[in-house]
Design a protein around this motif. Structure first.
Motif, mmCIF file in Angstrom:
data_model
loop_
_atom_site.group_PDB
_atom_site.id
_atom_site.type_symbol
_atom_site.label_atom_id
_atom_site.label_comp_id
_atom_site.label_asym_id
_atom_site.label_seq_id
_atom_site.Cartn_x
_atom_site.Cartn_y
_atom_site.Cartn_z
ATOM 1 N N ASN A 278 -9.419 -14.551 3.581
ATOM 2 C CA ASN A 278 -8.313 -14.406 3.731
ATOM 3 C C ASN A 278 -7.871 -13.963 4.166
ATOM 4 N N ILE A 279 -6.002 -14.025 4.599
ATOM 5 C CA ILE A 279 -5.683 -12.868 5.937
ATOM 6 C C ILE A 279 -5.139 -11.614 4.934
ATOM 7 N N LYS A 280 -5.623 -10.940 6.213
ATOM 8 C CA LYS A 280 -5.639 -9.353 5.183
ATOM 9 C C LYS A 280 -4.106 -8.399 6.110
ATOM 10 N N LEU A 281 -3.666 -7.218 4.924
ATOM 11 C CA LEU A 281 -2.318 -7.473 6.047
ATOM 12 C C LEU A 281 -2.864 -5.852 6.128
ATOM 13 N N SER A 282 -2.327 -4.664 7.166
ATOM 14 C CA SER A 282 -2.742 -3.017 7.003
ATOM 15 C C SER A 282 -1.143 -2.811 7.280
ATOM 16 N N PHE A 283 -0.223 -2.095 6.625
ATOM 17 C CA PHE A 283 0.295 -1.625 6.927
ATOM 18 C C PHE A 283 0.284 0.160 6.514
ATOM 19 N N ARG A 284 1.250 0.614 8.025
ATOM 20 C CA ARG A 284 1.634 2.255 8.034
ATOM 21 C C ARG A 284 2.671 2.179 8.246
ATOM 22 N N SER A 285 3.972 3.101 8.208
ATOM 23 C CA SER A 285 4.939 3.698 8.227
ATOM 24 C C SER A 285 5.121 5.782 8.848
ATOM 25 N N LEU A 286 6.164 5.721 9.078
ATOM 26 C CA LEU A 286 6.976 7.531 8.905
ATOM 27 C C LEU A 286 7.591 7.638 7.928
ATOM 28 N N GLY A 287 7.957 8.877 7.702
ATOM 29 C CA GLY A 287 9.083 9.491 7.125
ATOM 30 C C GLY A 287 9.034 8.720 4.999
ATOM 31 N N ASN A 288 10.102 8.284 5.410
ATOM 32 C CA ASN A 288 10.860 7.550 3.726
ATOM 33 C C ASN A 288 10.180 6.596 3.611
ATOM 34 N N PHE A 289 10.135 5.121 4.680
ATOM 35 C CA PHE A 289 10.400 4.055 4.590
ATOM 36 C C PHE A 289 8.583 4.029 4.085
ATOM 37 N N SER A 290 8.957 2.685 3.102
ATOM 38 C CA SER A 290 7.934 2.340 1.240
ATOM 39 C C SER A 290 6.835 1.260 2.826
ATOM 40 N N VAL A 291 5.796 1.323 2.619
ATOM 41 C CA VAL A 291 5.319 0.293 3.136
ATOM 42 C C VAL A 291 4.616 -0.707 1.864
ATOM 43 N N ASN A 292 4.579 0.588 0.301
ATOM 44 C CA ASN A 292 3.899 -0.208 -0.885
ATOM 45 C C ASN A 292 4.855 -0.745 -1.192
ATOM 46 N N ASP A 293 6.083 -1.016 -1.019
ATOM 47 C CA ASP A 293 7.493 -2.221 -1.195
ATOM 48 C C ASP A 293 7.128 -3.160 -1.058
ATOM 49 N N MET A 294 6.979 -2.606 0.073
ATOM 50 C CA MET A 294 6.931 -4.018 1.291
ATOM 51 C C MET A 294 5.805 -5.010 0.514
ATOM 52 N N ALA A 295 4.365 -3.853 0.980
ATOM 53 C CA ALA A 295 3.462 -5.393 0.174
ATOM 54 C C ALA A 295 3.501 -5.774 -0.867
ATOM 55 N N ARG A 296 3.889 -4.333 -1.851
ATOM 56 C CA ARG A 296 4.057 -5.436 -3.697
ATOM 57 C C ARG A 296 4.607 -6.756 -3.062
ATOM 58 N N LYS A 297 5.922 -6.244 -3.141
ATOM 59 C CA LYS A 297 7.050 -7.457 -2.804
ATOM 60 C C LYS A 297 6.405 -8.731 -2.692
ATOM 61 N N TYR A 298 5.597 -8.232 -0.907
ATOM 62 C CA TYR A 298 5.505 -10.116 -0.391
ATOM 63 C C TYR A 298 4.488 -10.678 -0.277
ATOM 64 N N PHE A 299 3.193 -9.076 -0.403
ATOM 65 C CA PHE A 299 1.390 -9.523 0.152
ATOM 66 C C PHE A 299 0.830 -8.888 -0.872
ATOM 67 N N ASP A 300 0.788 -9.450 -2.165
ATOM 68 C CA ASP A 300 0.163 -9.626 -3.010
ATOM 69 C C ASP A 300 -0.428 -8.272 -3.062
ATOM 70 N N GLY A 301 0.298 -6.538 -2.182
ATOM 71 C CA GLY A 301 -1.149 -5.771 -2.030
ATOM 72 C C GLY A 301 -0.282 -4.442 -2.584
ATOM 73 N N GLY A 302 -0.631 -3.359 -2.157
ATOM 74 C CA GLY A 302 0.793 -2.249 -2.418
ATOM 75 C C GLY A 302 -0.686 -1.105 -1.898
ATOM 76 N N SER A 308 -0.388 0.943 3.192
ATOM 77 C CA SER A 308 -0.853 0.178 1.842
ATOM 78 C C SER A 308 -1.127 -0.736 2.895
ATOM 79 N N GLY A 309 -2.243 -1.768 2.027
ATOM 80 C CA GLY A 309 -2.620 -3.250 2.123
ATOM 81 C C GLY A 309 -1.917 -4.422 0.963
ATOM 82 N N GLY A 310 -2.778 -5.475 1.945
ATOM 83 C CA GLY A 310 -1.925 -6.855 1.441
ATOM 84 C C GLY A 310 -2.680 -7.658 1.784
ATOM 85 N N GLN A 311 -2.690 -9.074 1.300
ATOM 86 C CA GLN A 311 -3.466 -10.290 1.535
ATOM 87 C C GLN A 311 -2.329 -11.271 1.510
#
Length: 339
Positions: A278-302, A308-311
């Motif tokens: 599969n294609i793996k995605l690793s997300f990192r952010s600063l401050g209040n920006f939630s990569v958990n929300d992005m990963a869950r909404k678009y990349f089957d992750g959290g 957060s991570g996704g795929q």
């Protein structure tokens, strides 16, 4: 744990225990699992740690590693039988059974008592006992707290302490991330008092590289790191062929995503890599920006707000295109100044 008295009573008799952690375990996943295993063995339980896949070479020093059952290296019958015969299954460092891939269904249908110890957001409700705290920095921290709540802190020896310390150290980024609290330092200090060796653990994890990994890192930083200042975003895309060219092993890309986030003005960093299955995605952010929300909404992750991570099952090119296409949706948040 809310029902700690009932849990303590349940553990008063010897149990046949399986400890399962997530696919491609990191230092927190393996450290919390082996630390817990060491404790439970001292209490007279029969314990086996099972991982869905292999894991980085730089965490194989952990005491108990040689006895870990790796699902990908076994015929499915062995881990399936171990889970079927267990009366207790501990699920560590994952919040949903799909994070352990094919093992998830074995665990789901098992009649064993299930214990969740985790700090990821929005946990699936499948466990009989839960030691869950979304504000905790690591699962190793929660294992320490559970042992303490059970009145058994004196059973933590140097091996257990080193495993748990490794989990806390890495999930706080070497005590640099925003999840590093006073409580984290307290627990880390107690583990050192119980025998953990910070210098040894740090050396094993952060300063034990292969030459291939260092060359891959140089290639990534010089050729693959892209910056989108209009979105305060950095990203890295690695093909399967590129990973093969550098003889990349499990864990070799660990931490690469953080380099993008270290660039002045960057708020979001993403590593997208082709792992063939599969294609793996690793997300990192600063401050209040939630990569958990992005990963869950678009990349089957959290995962967590800032990590957060996704795929995806899309191609690498399609995954990158999808990621770039959603950035305008988050532009306002990414450009927002924070106090």
């Amino acid at each position: 744990m809310q029902n700690i008295s009932a849990f303590k009573e349940y553990l008063n008799r010897p149990r046949k225990v399986i400890i399962v952690t997530h696919f491609k375990p990191d230092a927190d996943a393996l450290g919390s699992s082996l630390g817990l295993a060491g404790y439970l063995k001292k209490k007279g339980h029969q314990v086996t740690v099972v991982t869905p896949s292999d894991y980085p070479d730089f965490i194989t020093w952990m005491p108990g590693n040689k006895d870990v059952v790796i699902f990908q290296r076994e015929k499915p019958q062995k881990p399936k039988q171990l889970i079927a015969e267990a009366d207790t299954i501990f699920c560590l460092d994952f919040s949903s059974l799909n994070r352990i891939n094919d093992l998830g269904e074995f665990v789901r249908v098992s009649t064993a008592k299930k214990v969740l110890i985790d700090h990821h957001l929005e946990p699936e409700q499948f466990a009989d006992f839960e030691q869950w705290d979304g504000t905790a920095a690591s699962t190793a921290e929660l294992v320490f707290q559970l042992i303490d709540e059970l009145g058994d802190k004196s059973l933590i020896d140097q091996d257990i302490a080193n495993c748990l310390y490794a989990g806390i150290m890495t999930d706080t980024g070497g005590f640099r991330h925003s999840n590093t609290t006073y409580k984290v330092f307290q627990i880390a200090g107690e583990l050192v008092a119980l025998g953990a060796n910070p210098s040894k653990v740090s050396k094993q994890i952060y300063d034990t590289n292969s030459i291939e990994r260092l060359r891959l890192m140089g290639y990534v930083l010089s050729q693959k790191l892209k910056v989108l200042p209009e979105y305060r975003t950095a990203y890295i895309v690695l093909t399967a062929e590129e990973l093969k060219n550098f003889s990349s092993q499990t864990g070799d890309t660990e931490g690469f995503v953080n380099y993008g986030l270290s660039i002045k003005g960057i708020k979001l960093s993403v590593l997208i890599s082709d792992r063939r299955e599969n294609i793996k995605l690793s997300f990192r952010s600063l401050g209040n920006f939630s990569v958990n929300d992005m990963a869950r909404k678009y990349f089957d992750g959290g995962g967590h707000r800032n990590a957060s991570g996704g795929q995806t099952k899309l191609s690498l090119e399609q995954t990158l295109e999808k990621f770039l296409s959603i950035l305008p949706e988050y532009k306002e948040q990414l450009l927002a100044e924070e106090n």
